[in-house]
Design an enzyme around this catalytic site. Structure first.
Site, short mmCIF file in Angstrom:
data_model
loop_
_atom_site.label_atom_id
_atom_site.label_comp_id
_atom_site.label_asym_id
_atom_site.label_seq_id
_atom_site.Cartn_x
_atom_site.Cartn_y
_atom_site.Cartn_z
N ASP A 67 39.72 54.73 70.97
CA ASP A 67 39.01 56.64 70.02
C ASP A 67 38.33 57.01 72.12
OD1 ASP A 67 36.88 54.78 71.43
OD2 ASP A 67 35.43 54.07 69.67
N ASN A 133 24.58 50.40 64.97
CA ASN A 133 24.61 50.82 63.23
C ASN A 133 26.05 50.17 62.72
OD1 ASN A 133 27.06 52.30 64.52
ND2 ASN A 133 25.95 54.11 64.00
N HIS A 135 28.71 50.40 63.68
CA HIS A 135 30.09 50.91 63.72
C HIS A 135 31.23 50.34 64.65
CE1 HIS A 135 28.91 53.03 67.77
NE2 HIS A 135 29.71 52.86 67.87
N GLU A 140 31.56 55.32 61.71
CA GLU A 140 30.46 55.61 61.37
C GLU A 140 29.79 55.48 60.43
OE1 GLU A 140 28.43 55.05 64.17
OE2 GLU A 140 29.06 56.94 65.66
P1 PGA Z 1 28.31 49.31 73.93
O1 PGA Z 1 28.52 49.67 72.86
O2 PGA Z 1 29.61 47.74 74.35
O3 PGA Z 1 27.90 50.17 74.87
O4 PGA Z 1 26.98 48.27 73.82
C1 PGA Z 1 29.52 49.34 71.57
C2 PGA Z 1 29.86 50.16 70.49
O5 PGA Z 1 29.43 50.78 70.64
O6 PGA Z 1 31.01 50.09 69.85
#
Ligand code: PGA
Length: 240
Positions: A67, A133, A135, A140
């Site tokens: 992304d 959450n 995702h 999302e």
């Molecule tokens: P993080 O993000 O590794 O910074 O916790 C993971 C994500 O949101 O996919």
């Protein structure tokens, strides 16, 4: 689904790096699906270490990132492209023309990214973090799964989680372009890494919960080659 718990976050993330490195040693022209965020950093450090030792070579490696924010130029230090340059691309011999991140904010831009992945022969191994959450790659929680690369509006939860990289939550872009669940599910192998207590619920729901677009990672229960690596804190709800 395979599930492995490591004593420390660093050990879990390094194990993910080793799986990617092993893929590169098996197939020198592998297509890697890459992720940004704090979690993958030790995985990239492991790859850089192996590269510096001459264990792996990125000359024929092709990469597709999950992304990118919409409206942020790839030269902006807060872009995911800049993140990848800093943690991996500038430190190994990957060819710039073999590096791909989604960009744009139209359906056509998404379709072009899907086509590029297909033209490269599909993703051999996809690295994933997970949001609190549930995702994956900014897919999302929603009423349905979205399959191809598409523009997403970030949830408040994700904006707050990512605000640590910006001066204030107001500066976090509200939209991103994300690879989509279909491309992730089409990867030959998926490695998801989750560390820290605040990921414990997401890990539990991913592995033990119902398969639902309300927890996007739960669809990985249907993936034929999915490895989930966590530290003890992220596995803390998996005790029974
Ligand atoms: P993080 O993000 O590794 O910074 O916790 C993971 C994500 O949101 O996919």
């Amino acid at each position: 689904m395979e599930f492995h718990v490591y004593e420390t976050a660093k050990a879990a993330c390094e194990a993910a790096g080793m799986l990617l490195g092993a893929q590169i040693t098996r197939k020198g022209d592998s297509v890697l699906g890459l992720a940004t965020g704090s979690t993958p950093i030790p995985a990239y450090e492991t790859l850089v270490k192996w590269y510096n030792r001459g264990v792996i070579d990125f000359d024929r490696i092709v990469t597709f990132n999950l992304d990118e924010y919409v409206g942020i130029d790839h030269k902006n230090p807060l872009s995911y492209h800049a993140f990848m340059d800093e943690h991996l691309f500038s430190k190994v011999n990957v060819r710039p023309e073999n590096v791909h991140l989604p960009s744009g904010h139209s359906a056509a831009a998404g379709a072009a990214y899907d086509a590029a992945i297909r033209a490269a022969g599909g993703i051999d191994i996809q690295l994933l973090g997970i949001g609190r959450n549930g995702h994956i790659g900014f897919n999302e929680p929603d009423d349905k799964f979205t399959y191809g690369t598409h523009v997403v509006t970030l949830t408040e939860n994700t904006i707050q989680a990512n605000a640590r990289f910006f001066r204030s939550p107001d500066e976090v872009p509200r939209q991103a372009i994300s690879m989509g669940i279909g491309n992730i599910m089409a990867a030959k192998c998926v490695v998801l890494v989750a560390t820290g207590r605040d990921k414990a619920e997401a890990v539990y729901n991913t592995i033990r919960g119902p398969i639902t677009p309300r927890v996007p990672a739960s669809i990985l229960q249907l993936h034929p080659c999915c490895v989930i690596l966590t530290d003890t804190e992220a596995a803390s709800l998996m005790k029974d």
